[in-house]
Write an enzyme that holds these catalytic residues in place. Structure first.
Site, mmCIF file in Angstrom:
data_model
loop_
_atom_site.group_PDB
_atom_site.id
_atom_site.type_symbol
_atom_site.label_atom_id
_atom_site.label_comp_id
_atom_site.label_asym_id
_atom_site.label_seq_id
_atom_site.Cartn_x
_atom_site.Cartn_y
_atom_site.Cartn_z
ATOM 1 N N HIS A 1 -6.662 -29.580 7.379
ATOM 2 C CA HIS A 1 -7.987 -29.652 6.755
ATOM 3 C C HIS A 1 -7.897 -30.141 5.322
ATOM 4 C CE1 HIS A 1 -6.669 -25.499 5.638
ATOM 5 N NE2 HIS A 1 -7.328 -25.740 4.529
ATOM 6 N N GLN B 1 -1.538 -26.764 0.574
ATOM 7 C CA GLN B 1 -1.539 -25.432 1.213
ATOM 8 C C GLN B 1 -0.753 -25.532 2.521
ATOM 9 O OE1 GLN B 1 -5.263 -24.067 3.073
ATOM 10 N NE2 GLN B 1 -4.959 -22.078 2.113
ATOM 11 N N HIS C 1 -7.445 -28.538 -2.162
ATOM 12 C CA HIS C 1 -6.143 -28.596 -1.488
ATOM 13 C C HIS C 1 -6.216 -29.367 -0.178
ATOM 14 C CE1 HIS C 1 -7.864 -24.763 0.210
ATOM 15 N NE2 HIS C 1 -7.288 -25.170 1.341
HETATM 16 N N1 CMX Z 1 -9.286 -30.934 12.452
HETATM 17 C C1 CMX Z 1 -10.016 -31.791 13.196
HETATM 18 N N2 CMX Z 1 -10.478 -31.496 14.443
HETATM 19 C C2 CMX Z 1 -10.178 -30.268 14.909
HETATM 20 C C3 CMX Z 1 -9.436 -29.323 14.176
HETATM 21 C C4 CMX Z 1 -8.967 -29.702 12.899
HETATM 22 N N3 CMX Z 1 -8.266 -28.864 12.139
HETATM 23 N N4 CMX Z 1 -9.304 -28.192 14.907
HETATM 24 C C5 CMX Z 1 -9.939 -28.421 16.074
HETATM 25 N N5 CMX Z 1 -10.466 -29.667 16.064
HETATM 26 C C6 CMX Z 1 -11.206 -30.308 17.166
HETATM 27 C C7 CMX Z 1 -10.362 -30.269 18.423
HETATM 28 O O1 CMX Z 1 -9.506 -31.378 18.518
HETATM 29 C C8 CMX Z 1 -11.417 -30.270 19.530
HETATM 30 O O2 CMX Z 1 -11.870 -31.576 19.754
HETATM 31 P P1 CMX Z 1 -11.953 -32.158 21.251
HETATM 32 O O3 CMX Z 1 -12.978 -31.266 21.918
HETATM 33 O O4 CMX Z 1 -12.411 -33.550 21.050
HETATM 34 O O5 CMX Z 1 -10.576 -31.998 21.825
HETATM 35 C C9 CMX Z 1 -12.569 -29.482 18.895
HETATM 36 O O6 CMX Z 1 -12.366 -29.556 17.464
HETATM 37 C C10 CMX Z 1 -12.572 -28.033 19.339
HETATM 38 O O7 CMX Z 1 -11.278 -27.515 19.093
HETATM 39 P P2 CMX Z 1 -10.598 -26.297 19.849
HETATM 40 O O8 CMX Z 1 -9.139 -26.525 19.857
HETATM 41 O O9 CMX Z 1 -11.309 -26.003 21.120
HETATM 42 O O10 CMX Z 1 -10.812 -25.125 18.831
HETATM 43 P P3 CMX Z 1 -12.090 -24.256 18.527
HETATM 44 O O11 CMX Z 1 -13.364 -24.955 18.791
HETATM 45 O O12 CMX Z 1 -11.874 -22.911 19.084
HETATM 46 O O13 CMX Z 1 -11.873 -24.166 16.925
HETATM 47 C C11 CMX Z 1 -12.538 -24.821 14.761
HETATM 48 C C12 CMX Z 1 -11.949 -25.284 16.092
HETATM 49 C C13 CMX Z 1 -12.479 -25.984 13.785
HETATM 50 C C14 CMX Z 1 -13.977 -24.359 14.999
HETATM 51 C C15 CMX Z 1 -11.660 -23.604 14.254
HETATM 52 O O14 CMX Z 1 -10.335 -24.056 14.104
HETATM 53 C C16 CMX Z 1 -12.148 -22.991 12.970
HETATM 54 O O15 CMX Z 1 -13.083 -22.198 12.946
HETATM 55 N N6 CMX Z 1 -11.515 -23.341 11.811
HETATM 56 C C17 CMX Z 1 -11.889 -22.795 10.520
HETATM 57 C C18 CMX Z 1 -10.964 -21.696 10.072
HETATM 58 C C19 CMX Z 1 -9.556 -22.158 9.848
HETATM 59 O O16 CMX Z 1 -9.158 -23.256 10.232
HETATM 60 N N7 CMX Z 1 -8.727 -21.266 9.207
HETATM 61 C C20 CMX Z 1 -7.320 -21.548 8.910
HETATM 62 C C21 CMX Z 1 -7.126 -22.088 7.512
HETATM 63 C C22 CMX Z 1 -7.338 -21.011 6.461
HETATM 64 C C23 CMX Z 1 -7.360 -21.506 5.004
HETATM 65 O O17 CMX Z 1 -7.443 -22.711 4.718
HETATM 66 O O18 CMX Z 1 -7.307 -20.644 4.114
HETATM 67 CO CO CO Z 2 -7.441 -24.130 3.149
#
Ligand code: CMX
Ligand code: CO
Length: 140
Positions: free
Chosen positions: A83, A59, A7
């Site tokens: 994502h 999604q 997805h």
């Molecule tokens: N895509 C690309 N880059 C991303 C991102 C995304 N979705 N989310 C965050 N980033 C980048 C930010 O832009 C930031 O970069 P810079 O430092 O250059 O600005 C960096 O990653 C850190 O971002 P943050 O805003 O400080 O956020 P965190 O580090 O706290 O969290 C992440 C980022 C990816 C670790 C966290 O979102 C995560 O653990 N994601 C996985 C879980 C998830 O997304 N669940 C929801 C979907 C559920 C599903 O699909 O079922």
């Molecule tokens: Co997902």
């Protein structure tokens, strides 16, 4: 390693509005709606096609709170692609293989995903800026 794109996850502010848009504009059908507290989202899966080991979907994700992953993403970047998720045969095995290559895992163990799947995320900074999800679909 990857069997198909499972997805594309899209961050939105109003889930109902986006469900209406995607289903009417692209003639897609909602096949599941869930609240995933662990991931901090309210979501809907819209079916596109069936592939090896499972289907492929859009999604739609609305955050449950501002400090959740999708809530923070919306505040920083606004609505849009959040994502990309790839279908794999065995998520635990694939996580280990990818981690050996130096890509950080955001989950040390698989978590529960949509429709009974097992999922794990890879750090976007290690994948060229793309938040990447691995999905092992539920057995049919
Ligand atoms: N895509 C690309 N880059 C991303 C991102 C995304 N979705 N989310 C965050 N980033 C980048 C930010 O832009 C930031 O970069 P810079 O430092 O250059 O600005 C960096 O990653 C850190 O971002 P943050 O805003 O400080 O956020 P965190 O580090 O706290 O969290 C992440 C980022 C990816 C670790 C966290 O979102 C995560 O653990 N994601 C996985 C879980 C998830 O997304 N669940 C929801 C979907 C559920 C599903 O699909 O079922
Ligand atoms: Co997902």
């Amino acid at each position: 390693m990857f069997m198909r794109i499972d997805h594309i996850g899209i961050a939105c502010r109003d889930l109902e509005e986006k469900i209406a848009f995607f289903s009417e504009t692209f003639e897609l059908t909602v096949v599941a709606r869930e609240v995933n507290e662990e991931q901090g989202v309210k979501e809907a899966m819209l079916h596109i096609a069936d592939g090896e080991g499972g289907g492929s979907y859009i999604q739609l994700l609305e955050p449950l709170s501002e400090d959740s992953p999708v809530g923070k993403f919306l505040a920083k970047r606004g609505e849009g692609v959040h994502h990309v998720a790839f279908g794999v045969r065995d998520v635990t095995e694939t996580m280990a293989k990818i981690n050996e290559k130096g890509v950080r895992l955001l989950d040390q163990h698989p978590r529960h995903g949509s429709m009974g799947s097992e999922i794990a995320f890879l750090h976007p900074k290690d994948v060229g800026g793309m938040l990447t999800e691995l999905v092992q679909a539920a057995k049919r």
